[in-house]
Design a protein around this motif. Structure first.
Motif, PDB file in Angstrom:
ATOM      1  N   UNK A  91      68.559  22.663  24.969  1.00 36.17           N
ATOM      2  CA  UNK A  91      66.924  22.202  24.787  1.00 36.17           C
ATOM      3  C   UNK A  91      66.995  20.792  24.379  1.00 36.17           C
ATOM      4  N   UNK A 287      71.715  32.401  36.421  1.00 35.12           N
ATOM      5  CA  UNK A 287      70.968  33.620  35.850  1.00 35.12           C
ATOM      6  C   UNK A 287      71.133  33.527  34.517  1.00 35.12           C
ATOM      7  N   UNK A 288      70.075  34.013  33.443  1.00 36.55           N
ATOM      8  CA  UNK A 288      70.276  33.705  31.995  1.00 36.55           C
ATOM      9  C   UNK A 288      71.133  34.751  31.562  1.00 36.55           C
ATOM     10  N   UNK A 289      72.337  34.299  30.990  1.00 38.44           N
ATOM     11  CA  UNK A 289      72.704  35.367  29.901  1.00 38.44           C
ATOM     12  C   UNK A 289      72.920  34.471  28.816  1.00 38.44           C
ATOM     13  N   UNK A 290      72.477  33.645  28.699  1.00 39.76           N
ATOM     14  CA  UNK A 290      72.464  32.560  27.717  1.00 39.76           C
ATOM     15  C   UNK A 290      74.060  31.943  27.225  1.00 39.76           C
TER      16      UNK A 290
ATOM     17  N   UNK B  56      61.503  28.368  21.645  1.00 41.32           N
ATOM     18  CA  UNK B  56      62.584  27.630  22.463  1.00 41.32           C
ATOM     19  C   UNK B  56      62.656  27.480  23.713  1.00 41.32           C
ATOM     20  N   UNK B 111      62.781  34.092  33.186  1.00 39.33           N
ATOM     21  CA  UNK B 111      64.037  34.959  33.198  1.00 39.33           C
ATOM     22  C   UNK B 111      65.249  34.333  33.464  1.00 39.33           C
ATOM     23  N   UNK B 194      63.961  35.516  19.548  1.00 33.10           N
ATOM     24  CA  UNK B 194      64.428  34.918  20.528  1.00 33.10           C
ATOM     25  C   UNK B 194      64.956  33.777  20.846  1.00 33.10           C
ATOM     26  N   UNK B 195      64.266  32.808  20.072  1.00 29.18           N
ATOM     27  CA  UNK B 195      64.757  31.459  19.855  1.00 29.18           C
ATOM     28  C   UNK B 195      66.377  31.361  19.225  1.00 29.18           C
ATOM     29  N   UNK B 196      66.328  32.166  18.469  1.00 31.47           N
ATOM     30  CA  UNK B 196      67.761  31.984  17.777  1.00 31.47           C
ATOM     31  C   UNK B 196      68.733  32.821  18.596  1.00 31.47           C
ATOM     32  N   UNK B 198      68.857  35.318  21.895  1.00 32.13           N
ATOM     33  CA  UNK B 198      68.102  35.938  22.972  1.00 32.13           C
ATOM     34  C   UNK B 198      69.153  37.404  23.292  1.00 32.13           C
ATOM     35  N   UNK B 199      70.260  37.331  23.228  1.00 33.86           N
ATOM     36  CA  UNK B 199      71.020  38.664  23.548  1.00 33.86           C
ATOM     37  C   UNK B 199      70.823  39.462  22.433  1.00 33.86           C
TER      38      UNK B 199
END
Lengths: 290, 337
Positions: A91, A287-290, B56, B111, B194-196, B198-199
């Motif tokens: 971010x 793809x988001x797995x972050x 976020x 997503x 979610x910001x902190x 997500x998983x």
């Protein structure tokens, strides 16, 4: 018929310019996981540097060289001042590079003045060839040739050289390559500089083909480059090439037949890709797995 | 059952009261106008904070919601009779259009990694800018157009600026308390989770996508309402409402004021608007002040690196630290005693 061929050539050359920006963007993203929103700003700086040097030296080759050096230097400074403090924080990276983009384009206005500048085409590249009914503008052909050369050179270096091996390994597993004794920081700086230089080269080539340079062009083409990277897939260079050609050609055709929709058609391609293959046509990651 | 009113609520209400009194004390036009701009951009920056600070999500096209709101109300009032009904209709159109665009952008990219939303919104915003420039029959292109706002009843018509001031102030206060309620609700807690991480949230059994889309729609609607107020306060719309500067303003206000605090963006809006006002006066002194985006850009970059919590965030943190230290001291005293 000749109209269609002309438009196609025009589109391919536009696509090649977009490819040069997008390639640097996707290279930096693939290795460093950094999305550089200031990339378009470096493109604009390359264009201004090229125009300025051409007016000083009247040598096209020197002006391109000057643009590439400008790109390398801005890349070095950007990596050091802007990217380094925010590695690993997506971010903050996005936020800070957008800020730098605005500073870069405003700096252009401070250094070169706020008005639109005219750009000349060197005499040996101006004019056109006529083959039958088809006229091919020399400079467009030149851009296409340079674009292909850059693409082939990038593929060769990435796939068949030691440095390319290190870069590709770095993309796959950063920790492992560090454990093998490679200073990945230095590789990062190098890749960032090369990526920026590609954008600057794109800028220097763009200036004579449009005839003018202006500070907002960085944002305009930066957005095109993002769209291309989304369509082609983050981190894929062949994907960027194909997506850039697609965007360039569809844009030029639309601008001729339905000028109001020229931007919309690009967006439409992007929407379709995002709906059906959100990670891009050629992507391996994204793809988001972050 | 009566809920206990938070202490901070009283402080905010007190400040609101001060702001209500201001136009009766200092009735200068430019000053009222500046405050109106602060309220409008305060609302706009709060809607940005919902995304950036609470969930976020980075949006680079927030200006498009602002512009959609401004054009919706402007076009409605210009085409129809300038009555209160068409004003309400304009607000309705603005909210619908802003919500739908936010829904589309959200469903397409939320997503994916955070980069995608930023890129897509940037591209979408530039599309809207081009649209506003080219669709001349509707938007009058770069020239923009003026429109009439509804007439007020007898007696109030002479104090129109004060009425607009009150309307904007009231909107800001209501939206502030509404959004604060929202962020303290279970929905708000999930967004912050979610910001902190997500998983983690996903593994606790929540589907992330709907939450992200909901908040992006809410943010879009609030932002287009800010655009409505902006158009009403100027009685004029042009393409500048879609410019990247508007998004940059929201970003700066949110980050300097303090991300994830809601009151921070309002304070940020105050600072930035006053800075705009005084810097544009300074451009007679030195030409560099005409290029104030450079100054703002540099301040912004430095803020992202060195001052990531902003004004309110930094104050809150120092308070929290002091509280913690006090608790530790009392605890150790208890143990010693």
């Amino acid at each position: 018929m000749e109209l269609i061929i002309n438009l196609a050539i025009n589109g391919i050359s536009t696509g090649m310019l977009i490819f040069l920006i997008a390639a640097g963007l996707t290279l930096i993203f693939g290795l460093m996981d950094v999305l550089n929103f200031a990339h378009g700003g470096i493109f604009a700086w390359g264009a201004y540097a090229g125009v300025w040097f051409f007016s000083l030296t009247q040598s096209f080759l020197l002006s391109i060289l000057a643009a590439v050096v400008t790109g390398l230097l801005i890349g070095l400074v950007t990596e050091y001042l802007i990217i380094r403090p925010v590695y690993g924080n997506h971010i903050q990276q996005i936020l800070i590079t957008l800020g730098f983009m605005l500073v870069l384009s405003e700096m252009l206005k401070v250094v070169f003045g706020p008005d639109i500048k005219a750009a000349e085409t060197p005499s040996y590249l101006s004019g056109s060839w006529t083959i039958g009914d088809v006229t091919i503008i020399k400079y467009r052909a030149f851009i296409i040739a340079v674009g292909f050369l850059v693409f082939i050179a990038m593929q060769l270096i990435l796939k068949h050289s030691k440095i390319g091996l290190i870069v590709r390994a770095g993309v796959m597993d950063r920790e492992m390559i560090q454990a093998l004794g490679v200073n990945i920081r230095k590789v990062f700086v190098g890749v960032f500089m090369v990526g920026s230089a590609l954008a600057a080269l794109g800028g220097a080539l763009f200036a004579p083909s449009s005839g003018v340079v202006y500070a907002e062009m960085g944002m305009e083409f930066g957005i095109f480059a993002f769209i291309v990277v989304i369509i082609g897939g983050m981190g894929s260079i062949p994907g960027s090439l194909i997506a850039a050609l697609l965007v360039g050609i569809s844009n030029v055709f639309m601008a001729y037949y339905l000028p109001i929709l020229s931007m919309a058609v690009t967006m439409l391609i992007m929407f379709v890709v995002l709906i059906f293959k959100p990670q891009g046509l050629f992507s391996t990651s994204g793809v988001s797995n972050k | 059952m009566m809920q206990k009113v938070q202490k901070s609520t009283w402080i905010y209400l007190l400040f609101s009261l001060v702001l209500v009194v201001i136009p009766f004390v200092k009735d200068e036009r430019w000053f009222l106008f500046l405050l109106i701009q602060i309220f409008i951009f305060g609302i706009f920056a709060m809607s940005y904070d919902l995304l950036l600070g609470f969930t976020g999500i980075v949006s680079f096209g927030h200006a498009m919601f602002f512009g959609i709101g401004a054009y919706s109300v402007g076009i409605t009032l210009e085409r129809l009779e300038p009555t209160f009904f068409s004003f309400l209709l304009g607000i309705f159109f603005a909210a619908m259009a802003g919500g739908i665009v936010a829904l589309i952008a959200g469903v397409l990219t939320l997503r994916l990694k955070s980069h995608y939303y930023a890129m897509l919104t940037l591209a979408l915003a530039s599309l809207f800018l081009v649209l506003a420039e080219k669709w001349r029959s509707l938007t009058m292109g770069n020239d923009g157009f003026t429109f009439k706002i509804p007439e007020l009843p007898e007696g109030l018509q002479d104090h129109r600026n004060t009425v607009i001031y009150m309307f904007c102030l009231l909107s800001m206060i209501l939206i502030f308390f509404g959004l604060r309620r929202l962020t303290q609700s279970p929905l708000g807690k999930i967004l912050q989770a979610i910001r902190e991480n997500e998983q983690r949230v996903e593994s606790l059994g929540f589907r992330i996508m709907p939450y992200k889309v909901i908040i992006s729609v809410i943010s879009g609607v609030v932002a287009s309402f800010a655009g409505v107020l902006y158009a009403i306060s100027l009685r004029f719309v042009d393409t500048s409402v879609f410019a990247i500067d508007v998004t940059l303003d929201a970003l700066l206000m949110t980050i300097i004021g303090g991300v994830g605090t809601l009151v921070g963006p309002i304070i940020g809006a105050g600072l930035i608007e006053f800075a705009h006002h005084y810097l544009s006066e300074l451009s007679d002194v030195h030409w560099i002040f005409e290029r104030w985006i450079i100054l703002f850009g540099i301040v912004y970059i430095l803020a992202v690196i060195f001052f990531p919590f902003g004004i309110v965030g930094t104050i809150q943190r120092s308070f929290a630290k002091r509280k913690q230290r006090k608790q530790e001291v009392t605890k150790s005293k208890k143990i010693a005693g």
